[in-house]
Design an enzyme around this catalytic site. Sequence first.
Site, short mmCIF file in Angstrom:
data_model
loop_
_atom_site.label_atom_id
_atom_site.label_comp_id
_atom_site.label_asym_id
_atom_site.label_seq_id
_atom_site.Cartn_x
_atom_site.Cartn_y
_atom_site.Cartn_z
N LEU A 42 0.85 -1.20 0.00
CA LEU A 42 0.00 0.00 0.00
C LEU A 42 0.88 1.24 0.00
O LEU A 42 1.83 1.31 0.79
CB LEU A 42 -0.90 0.04 1.24
CG LEU A 42 -1.94 -1.07 1.42
CD1 LEU A 42 -2.61 -0.92 2.80
CD2 LEU A 42 -2.99 -1.03 0.32
N HIS A 43 0.57 2.19 -0.88
CA HIS A 43 1.31 3.46 -0.84
C HIS A 43 0.52 4.63 -1.40
O HIS A 43 0.93 5.78 -1.25
CB HIS A 43 2.65 3.34 -1.58
CG HIS A 43 2.50 3.31 -3.07
ND1 HIS A 43 2.12 2.19 -3.77
CD2 HIS A 43 2.69 4.28 -4.01
CE1 HIS A 43 2.08 2.46 -5.06
NE2 HIS A 43 2.43 3.71 -5.23
#
Length: 372
Positions: free
Chosen positions: A208-209
Amino acid sequence: MKLTIIAGARPNFMKIAPIIAAIEEKKREGFRIGYRLVHTGQHYDKNMSDSFFEQLGIPEPHANLAAGGGSQAEQTASIMIRFEQELTEHPCDLILVVGDVTSTMACSIVAKKLKIRVAHVEAGIRSGDITMPEEINRLVTDAITDYCFTTSVIANTNLQREGKTPDQIIFVGNTMIDTLLQQRSRFMAPPIWQQAGLQPQGYIVMTLHRPANVDEEDNLSLLIQEIMRTTRDLPVIFPVHPRTAKNLEKVAVEHPRLHLVPPLSYLEFNYLVEKAKAVVTDSGGITEETTVMGVPCMTLRDSTERPETCITGTNELLGTDPVALAPAMQRLFDGQWKKGAIPALWDGHTAKRITQKLLELFAVKQEPVGML
């Protein structure tokens, strides 16, 4: 022919590696084609830069602009100023940019203002979400690019709609997949493999980013909680992006099955992906790799610039609402996830097609090897 190749961030490295190898092969065959590799220094840490050059056999860059971070404007300006000096001191016939990072756009603008032609590898991909910095980079780069090397028929259509002429659109396939297929036999287990006692098909990989997922603390906490709730008894391996790490510090995220690990090298990360039960991500590039490796992929975004991974491949777009995870996981554990197929020209030979086309465009002739 003199070519300048730009690399600015981790996703770029996988895309330039096979192109450099293809150019070197043509040089050995007697073609007068040379290149200068310029690392803009947009991203830099040991795992996100150096290890990729080492593992993928990319030569030491001829120049590192050390542009560094800062705001979008500061970073763009720094890259442009330093790359203008680079091109002034080392003129070329063409610059080749890849992907959709800030360096891609910034270097393209500089080159065009210096009347140097630009080729864009991975041109034409669109998410339709103008709030994404990458989408702006894609639109600006392709608007001024001379030669658009594309990964899919969908990308071709996007470029045609935006006014590119047929001779500017060159469908070649995906250099990311060239690297994946070339390196697959070299994948290596990261330390977490033994530390967590992982087994093939016995864990989930998560990345996740994106701001929509990680910038709001409550949303990030809910998302991770739902992932842990729906993954049954499987370990979840989470290589943490630097951007996400800052936000995780503010969120009390702890679970006995959740393993937070530092960013992994290319060979280590794909070892995990290839053997995973599934991948949960908000990355675009990972959806391409899971498609080729036949690994179920759940993308936590409302749009994707790689629709072929959903139409043809193993990827499914879930959106950013955590509630979408439960039914998707149910289908995964029930053995009902789609099998998928590999998109056209994702065959490991894209870089050779790009290099051959460049030789044709610049009328580079083959000479006896002994004469060079």
